[in-house]
Motif scaffolding. Structure first.
Motif, PDB file in Angstrom:
ATOM      1  N   LEU A  34       0.860  -1.399  -0.032  1.00 10.76           N
ATOM      2  CA  LEU A  34       0.070   0.127  -0.012  1.00 10.76           C
ATOM      3  C   LEU A  34       0.954   1.152   0.104  1.00 10.76           C
ATOM      4  O   LEU A  34       0.403   2.047  -0.681  1.00 10.76           O
ATOM      5  N   ARG A  35       1.902   1.185   0.756  1.00 14.35           N
ATOM      6  CA  ARG A  35       2.940   2.365   0.736  1.00 14.35           C
ATOM      7  C   ARG A  35       3.356   2.515  -0.529  1.00 14.35           C
ATOM      8  O   ARG A  35       3.634   3.701  -1.126  1.00 14.35           O
ATOM      9  N   ASP A  39       3.151   5.894  -2.776  1.00 15.30           N
ATOM     10  CA  ASP A  39       4.214   6.532  -3.241  1.00 15.30           C
ATOM     11  C   ASP A  39       4.070   6.890  -4.724  1.00 15.30           C
ATOM     12  O   ASP A  39       4.743   7.800  -5.215  1.00 15.30           O
ATOM     13  N   ASP A  40       3.962   5.712  -5.518  1.00 12.62           N
ATOM     14  CA  ASP A  40       3.826   5.793  -6.991  1.00 12.62           C
ATOM     15  C   ASP A  40       2.633   6.892  -7.362  1.00 12.62           C
ATOM     16  O   ASP A  40       2.944   7.602  -8.338  1.00 12.62           O
ATOM     17  N   PHE A  41       1.577   6.919  -6.582  1.00 14.75           N
ATOM     18  CA  PHE A  41       0.761   8.065  -6.925  1.00 14.75           C
ATOM     19  C   PHE A  41       1.339   9.403  -6.777  1.00 14.75           C
ATOM     20  O   PHE A  41       1.102  10.295  -7.672  1.00 14.75           O
ATOM     21  N   GLU A  42       2.071   9.421  -5.681  1.00 19.77           N
ATOM     22  CA  GLU A  42       2.677  10.773  -5.481  1.00 19.77           C
ATOM     23  C   GLU A  42       3.738  11.266  -6.531  1.00 19.77           C
ATOM     24  O   GLU A  42       3.686  12.358  -7.094  1.00 19.77           O
ATOM     25  N   ALA A  43       4.222  10.253  -7.019  1.00 21.42           N
ATOM     26  CA  ALA A  43       5.613  10.538  -7.928  1.00 21.42           C
ATOM     27  C   ALA A  43       4.773  10.870  -9.085  1.00 21.42           C
ATOM     28  O   ALA A  43       4.969  11.792 -10.105  1.00 21.42           O
ATOM     29  N   PHE A  44       3.621  10.230  -9.580  1.00 25.42           N
ATOM     30  CA  PHE A  44       2.830  10.453 -10.947  1.00 25.42           C
ATOM     31  C   PHE A  44       2.108  11.834 -10.768  1.00 25.42           C
ATOM     32  O   PHE A  44       2.287  12.841 -11.697  1.00 25.42           O
ATOM     33  N   PHE A  45       1.766  12.163  -9.582  1.00 25.55           N
ATOM     34  CA  PHE A  45       1.010  13.407  -9.458  1.00 25.55           C
ATOM     35  C   PHE A  45       2.245  14.496  -9.790  1.00 25.55           C
ATOM     36  O   PHE A  45       1.917  15.738 -10.279  1.00 25.55           O
ATOM     37  N   THR A  74      11.768  15.969 -15.358  1.00 23.63           N
ATOM     38  CA  THR A  74      10.415  15.831 -14.489  1.00 23.63           C
ATOM     39  C   THR A  74      10.320  14.467 -13.991  1.00 23.63           C
ATOM     40  O   THR A  74      10.031  14.390 -12.915  1.00 23.63           O
ATOM     41  N   GLU A  75      10.683  13.277 -14.698  1.00 31.91           N
ATOM     42  CA  GLU A  75      10.531  12.042 -14.025  1.00 31.91           C
ATOM     43  C   GLU A  75      11.551  11.792 -13.113  1.00 31.91           C
ATOM     44  O   GLU A  75      11.174  11.103 -11.949  1.00 31.91           O
ATOM     45  N   ALA A  76      12.787  12.288 -13.165  1.00 27.66           N
ATOM     46  CA  ALA A  76      13.825  12.117 -12.258  1.00 27.66           C
ATOM     47  C   ALA A  76      13.379  12.703 -10.904  1.00 27.66           C
ATOM     48  O   ALA A  76      13.550  12.384  -9.826  1.00 27.66           O
ATOM     49  N   ILE A  77      13.048  14.224 -11.125  1.00 28.39           N
ATOM     50  CA  ILE A  77      12.678  14.956  -9.917  1.00 28.39           C
ATOM     51  C   ILE A  77      11.460  14.463  -8.981  1.00 28.39           C
ATOM     52  O   ILE A  77      11.679  14.326  -7.966  1.00 28.39           O
ATOM     53  N   SER A  78      10.604  13.940  -9.913  1.00 32.11           N
ATOM     54  CA  SER A  78       9.486  13.598  -9.256  1.00 32.11           C
ATOM     55  C   SER A  78       9.696  11.907  -8.435  1.00 32.11           C
ATOM     56  O   SER A  78       9.124  11.676  -7.317  1.00 32.11           O
ATOM     57  N   SER A  79      10.587  11.156  -8.999  1.00 33.10           N
ATOM     58  CA  SER A  79      10.841  10.029  -8.753  1.00 33.10           C
ATOM     59  C   SER A  79      11.497   9.890  -7.121  1.00 33.10           C
ATOM     60  O   SER A  79      11.566   9.319  -6.185  1.00 33.10           O
ATOM     61  N   GLN A  80      12.444  11.084  -7.265  1.00 31.62           N
ATOM     62  CA  GLN A  80      13.503  11.442  -5.993  1.00 31.62           C
ATOM     63  C   GLN A  80      12.623  12.242  -5.025  1.00 31.62           C
ATOM     64  O   GLN A  80      12.984  12.154  -3.720  1.00 31.62           O
ATOM     65  N   SER A  81      11.664  12.739  -5.390  1.00 32.25           N
ATOM     66  CA  SER A  81      10.900  13.636  -4.374  1.00 32.25           C
ATOM     67  C   SER A  81       9.587  12.733  -3.729  1.00 32.25           C
ATOM     68  O   SER A  81       8.920  13.439  -2.843  1.00 32.25           O
ATOM     69  N   THR A  82       9.385  11.568  -4.127  1.00 31.32           N
ATOM     70  CA  THR A  82       8.298  10.954  -3.495  1.00 31.32           C
ATOM     71  C   THR A  82       8.463  10.614  -2.042  1.00 31.32           C
ATOM     72  O   THR A  82       9.460  10.314  -1.450  1.00 31.32           O
ATOM     73  N   GLY A  83       7.392  10.851  -1.375  1.00 33.65           N
ATOM     74  CA  GLY A  83       7.213  10.746   0.059  1.00 33.65           C
ATOM     75  C   GLY A  83       7.597  12.194   0.934  1.00 33.65           C
ATOM     76  O   GLY A  83       7.393  12.068   1.914  1.00 33.65           O
ATOM     77  N   THR A  84       7.939  13.150   0.189  1.00 39.21           N
ATOM     78  CA  THR A  84       8.291  14.422   0.838  1.00 39.21           C
ATOM     79  C   THR A  84       7.157  15.672   0.686  1.00 39.21           C
ATOM     80  O   THR A  84       7.360  16.517   1.487  1.00 39.21           O
ATOM     81  N   VAL A  85       6.240  15.352  -0.118  1.00 39.63           N
ATOM     82  CA  VAL A  85       5.434  16.256  -0.286  1.00 39.63           C
ATOM     83  C   VAL A  85       3.994  16.190   0.841  1.00 39.63           C
ATOM     84  O   VAL A  85       3.447  17.107   1.236  1.00 39.63           O
ATOM     85  N   GLY A  86       3.691  14.944   1.093  1.00 41.21           N
ATOM     86  CA  GLY A  86       2.659  14.590   1.991  1.00 41.21           C
ATOM     87  C   GLY A  86       1.558  13.827   1.385  1.00 41.21           C
ATOM     88  O   GLY A  86       0.678  13.331   2.055  1.00 41.21           O
ATOM     89  N   LEU A  90      -0.768  11.166   3.191  1.00 45.91           N
ATOM     90  CA  LEU A  90      -2.519  11.423   3.311  1.00 45.91           C
ATOM     91  C   LEU A  90      -3.169  10.310   2.941  1.00 45.91           C
ATOM     92  O   LEU A  90      -3.925   9.728   3.422  1.00 45.91           O
ATOM     93  N   LEU A  91      -2.796   9.695   1.877  1.00 42.21           N
ATOM     94  CA  LEU A  91      -3.729   8.747   1.032  1.00 42.21           C
ATOM     95  C   LEU A  91      -3.298   7.450   1.895  1.00 42.21           C
ATOM     96  O   LEU A  91      -4.279   6.610   2.012  1.00 42.21           O
ATOM     97  N   TYR A  92      -2.011   7.340   2.396  1.00 39.38           N
ATOM     98  CA  TYR A  92      -1.724   6.032   3.098  1.00 39.38           C
ATOM     99  C   TYR A  92      -2.483   5.777   4.293  1.00 39.38           C
ATOM    100  O   TYR A  92      -3.297   5.207   4.445  1.00 39.38           O
ATOM    101  N   ASN A  93      -2.774   7.106   5.151  1.00 38.91           N
ATOM    102  CA  ASN A  93      -3.396   7.234   6.470  1.00 38.91           C
ATOM    103  C   ASN A  93      -4.995   7.036   6.025  1.00 38.91           C
ATOM    104  O   ASN A  93      -5.614   6.281   6.726  1.00 38.91           O
ATOM    105  N   PHE A  94      -5.524   7.633   5.034  1.00 42.80           N
ATOM    106  CA  PHE A  94      -6.936   7.450   4.807  1.00 42.80           C
ATOM    107  C   PHE A  94      -7.229   6.047   4.280  1.00 42.80           C
ATOM    108  O   PHE A  94      -7.930   5.564   4.816  1.00 42.80           O
TER     109      PHE A  94
END
Length: 100
Positions: A34-35, A39-45, A74-86, A90-94
């Motif tokens: 689930l994590r 995380d993959d959704f956050e990277a995609f977003f 943009t792909e490199a930045i988003s994959s490296q930033s996964t888990g830092t935006v929140g 939020l999705l995991y807790n929900f």
């Protein structure tokens, strides 16, 4: 001749790893799975936000290769930033609260 970037590349959409999570029943996922999904959704977003915000810039120069370089950037930045935006948290807790 100038490339028309108004069309959507179907191969990019089909190869997107987030699409494979489209119909997953989250109640049967383990915590680590689930994590990964959240995380993959956050990277995609994040990648979508970066793609939109950098669309009209000449960050990678001009010409036919600049769109490819921007996409890789943009792909490199988003994959490296996964888990830092929140968003992932939020999705995991929900989803964990919903499945109890």
């Amino acid at each position: 001749m100038e490339l028309n970037t108004n069309f959507v590349d179907v191969n990019t959409i089909k190869s997107n790893p987030v699409k494979s999570y489209e119909n997953i029943n989250t109640s049967s996922l383990e915590d680590d799975q689930l994590r990964k999904v959240t995380d993959d959704f956050e990277a995609f977003f994040l990648q979508q936000l970066l793609d939109i915000s950098l669309k009209d810039t000449n960050l990678a120069g001009e010409g036919s290769g600049s769109d490819i370089v921007k996409g890789m950037y943009t792909e490199a930045i988003s994959s490296q930033s996964t888990g830092t935006v929140g968003i992932s948290d939020l999705l995991y807790n929900f989803l964990t609260e919903r499945n109890k």
